[in-house]
Design an enzyme around this catalytic site. Structure first.
Site, PDB file in Angstrom:
ATOM      1  N   LYS A   1      -7.353   8.202  -1.593  1.00 52.40           N
ATOM      2  CA  LYS A   1      -8.545   8.578  -1.000  1.00 52.40           C
ATOM      3  C   LYS A   1      -9.056  10.043  -1.573  1.00 52.40           C
ATOM      4  CE  LYS A   1      -7.888   6.924   3.670  1.00 52.40           C
ATOM      5  NZ  LYS A   1      -6.184   6.932   3.674  1.00 52.40           N
TER       6      LYS A   1
ATOM      7  N   LYS B   1       0.805  -1.087  -0.079  1.00 56.10           N
ATOM      8  CA  LYS B   1       0.035   0.151   0.012  1.00 56.10           C
ATOM      9  C   LYS B   1       0.936   1.156  -0.038  1.00 56.10           C
ATOM     10  CE  LYS B   1      -2.451   1.916   3.635  1.00 56.10           C
ATOM     11  NZ  LYS B   1      -2.261   3.145   3.546  1.00 56.10           N
TER      12      LYS B   1
ATOM     13  N   ASP C   1      -3.525   4.421  -2.177  1.00 50.51           N
ATOM     14  CA  ASP C   1      -4.333   4.858  -1.027  1.00 50.51           C
ATOM     15  C   ASP C   1      -4.205   6.534  -1.169  1.00 50.51           C
ATOM     16  OD1 ASP C   1      -5.854   5.079   1.220  1.00 50.51           O
ATOM     17  OD2 ASP C   1      -4.273   4.648   2.520  1.00 50.51           O
TER      18      ASP C   1
ATOM     19  N   ASP D   1     -13.561  14.849  -4.513  1.00 54.38           N
ATOM     20  CA  ASP D   1     -13.702  16.289  -5.232  1.00 54.38           C
ATOM     21  C   ASP D   1     -15.066  16.332  -6.033  1.00 54.38           C
ATOM     22  OD1 ASP D   1     -12.735  18.837  -6.564  1.00 54.38           O
ATOM     23  OD2 ASP D   1     -10.969  18.218  -6.065  1.00 54.38           O
TER      24      ASP D   1
ATOM     25  N   ARG E   1       2.891  -0.787  10.825  1.00 56.04           N
ATOM     26  CA  ARG E   1       3.882  -0.897  11.801  1.00 56.04           C
ATOM     27  C   ARG E   1       4.166  -2.581  12.224  1.00 56.04           C
ATOM     28  NH1 ARG E   1       1.092   4.016  14.598  1.00 56.04           N
ATOM     29  NH2 ARG E   1      -0.452   2.892  13.719  1.00 56.04           N
TER      30      ARG E   1
ATOM     31  N   THR F   1     -11.686   5.919  10.825  1.00 61.22           N
ATOM     32  CA  THR F   1     -11.837   5.253  11.859  1.00 61.22           C
ATOM     33  C   THR F   1     -11.275   6.295  12.930  1.00 61.22           C
ATOM     34  OG1 THR F   1      -9.384   4.276  11.400  1.00 61.22           O
ATOM     35  CG2 THR F   1     -11.375   2.665  11.501  1.00 61.22           C
TER      36      THR F   1
HETATM   37  O1  C5P Z   1       0.862   0.717  11.200  1.00 64.74           O
HETATM   38  P1  C5P Z   1      -0.720   0.243  10.887  1.00 64.74           P
HETATM   39  O2  C5P Z   1      -0.976  -1.244  10.987  1.00 64.74           O
HETATM   40  O3  C5P Z   1      -1.527   0.940  12.107  1.00 64.74           O
HETATM   41  O4  C5P Z   1      -1.122   1.015   9.560  1.00 64.74           O
HETATM   42  C1  C5P Z   1      -2.245   0.881   9.179  1.00 64.74           C
HETATM   43  C2  C5P Z   1      -2.600   1.653   7.823  1.00 64.74           C
HETATM   44  O5  C5P Z   1      -3.852   1.716   7.346  1.00 64.74           O
HETATM   45  C3  C5P Z   1      -2.183   3.143   7.758  1.00 64.74           C
HETATM   46  O6  C5P Z   1      -1.576   3.265   6.299  1.00 64.74           O
HETATM   47  C4  C5P Z   1      -3.293   3.859   7.935  1.00 64.74           C
HETATM   48  O7  C5P Z   1      -3.105   5.152   7.262  1.00 64.74           O
HETATM   49  C5  C5P Z   1      -4.190   2.991   7.001  1.00 64.74           C
HETATM   50  N1  C5P Z   1      -5.620   3.078   7.498  1.00 64.74           N
HETATM   51  C6  C5P Z   1      -6.019   2.980   8.907  1.00 64.74           C
HETATM   52  N2  C5P Z   1      -7.353   3.272   9.161  1.00 64.74           N
HETATM   53  C7  C5P Z   1      -8.162   3.301   8.300  1.00 64.74           C
HETATM   54  C8  C5P Z   1      -7.747   3.598   7.115  1.00 64.74           C
HETATM   55  C9  C5P Z   1      -6.392   3.592   6.633  1.00 64.74           C
HETATM   56  O8  C5P Z   1      -5.367   2.632   9.714  1.00 64.74           O
HETATM   57  N3  C5P Z   1      -9.581   3.610   8.845  1.00 64.74           N
END
Ligand code: C5P
Length: 232
Positions: free
Chosen positions: A61, A32, A59, A64, A211, A119
């Site tokens: 998003k 991603k 990603d 517009d 992460r 979220t």
């Molecule tokens: O590091 P982590 O596992 O929390 O990363 C989750 C990824 O998913 C990040 O790139 C974050 O921006 C994305 N994301 C999220 N929640 C959402 C939409 C996207 O955590 N509702």
């Protein structure tokens, strides 16, 4: 495409992402690319990662007016990514325009999925800032149904919502779910999390994991653990 683990490559520059991807000498992860990396490096980062043999979820998003989104999606379609996304809040008309723009002259196109409510938005901020007074679960399901009606392929949602989205929009409608953590791992700033195994049970089609893999001591081992829990 079947169930898969998508690695959120939230790095700030191309070298950092290449150093990370170089570690994967076996199975090549679905990657991603988010706004930070795309804005820093431009479309070339997408082409480079694609050239290395990875599938890509871009990603960005989009949100517009329909005409602008349609034209922007036409540009993205030439990058040959596998999944693109937009905000369902842009209305059904905007989503339909996006699909039109994304479809190449030969009729093929990347998958297109919608963000429902982020979220990071909770009931309180939705009511006070956006003046949406309905329960947030109802809003998420309504936006998912709008995305389905516009012809999109799925939504990004919490793994906790994936089962309900499938009930309302059908089994074929894709659920792409971030907020995934190992049972023995740090949850960081994510609030509502699930393990890869739980996400599989509830019916997520794709998990997005950042992460727990990118910051792991052994990222390849962490990725393989996700694959073993979620796919195998
Ligand atoms: O590091 P982590 O596992 O929390 O990363 C989750 C990824 O998913 C990040 O790139 C974050 O921006 C994305 N994301 C999220 N929640 C959402 C939409 C996207 O955590 N509702």
């Amino acid at each position: 495409m079947g169930r898969d683990v998508i690695v959120a490559c939230d790095f700030s520059n191309a070298q950092a992402v290449f150093d990370f991807l170089d570690k994967f000498t076996g199975r090549k992860p679905f990657v991603k690319i988010g706004m930070e990396l795309f804005y820093a490096e431009g479309p070339s980062i997408v082409k480079e990662i694609k050239k290395r043999g990875h599938k890509i979820f871009l990603d960005l998003k989009l949100h517009d007016i329909p005409n602008t989104v349609k034209k922007s999606m036409a540009v993205l379609s030439s990058l040959d990514v596998d999944i693109c996304n937009l905000h369902a809040g842009g209305t059904i008309r905007m989503m339909e325009a996006a699909l039109e723009g994304l479809t190449r002259p030969d009729g093929t196109r990347p998958l297109l999925i919608a963000v429902t409510q982020l979220t990071s938005t909770d009931q309180e901020s939705m009511e006070n800032d956006l003046l949406i007074k309905e329960p947030i679960d109802k809003v998420v399901m309504h936006y998912a149904a709008n995305a389905k009606n516009a012809g999109l392929d799925g939504v990004v949602c919490s793994p906790l919502e994936a089962g309900k989205v499938h009930e309302i929009c059908g089994k074929e409608f894709l659920t792409v779910t971030p907020g995934v953590r190992f049972a023995d791992g740090d949850i960081g700033d994510q609030k509502r999390v699930m393990t890869p195994a739980q996400a599989k049970l509830i019916g997520s089609d794709y998990i997005v994991v950042g992460r727990p893999i990118t910051a792991a001591e052994d990222p390849v081992a962490a990725y393989n653990r996700c694959v073993a829990e979620f796919i195998d």
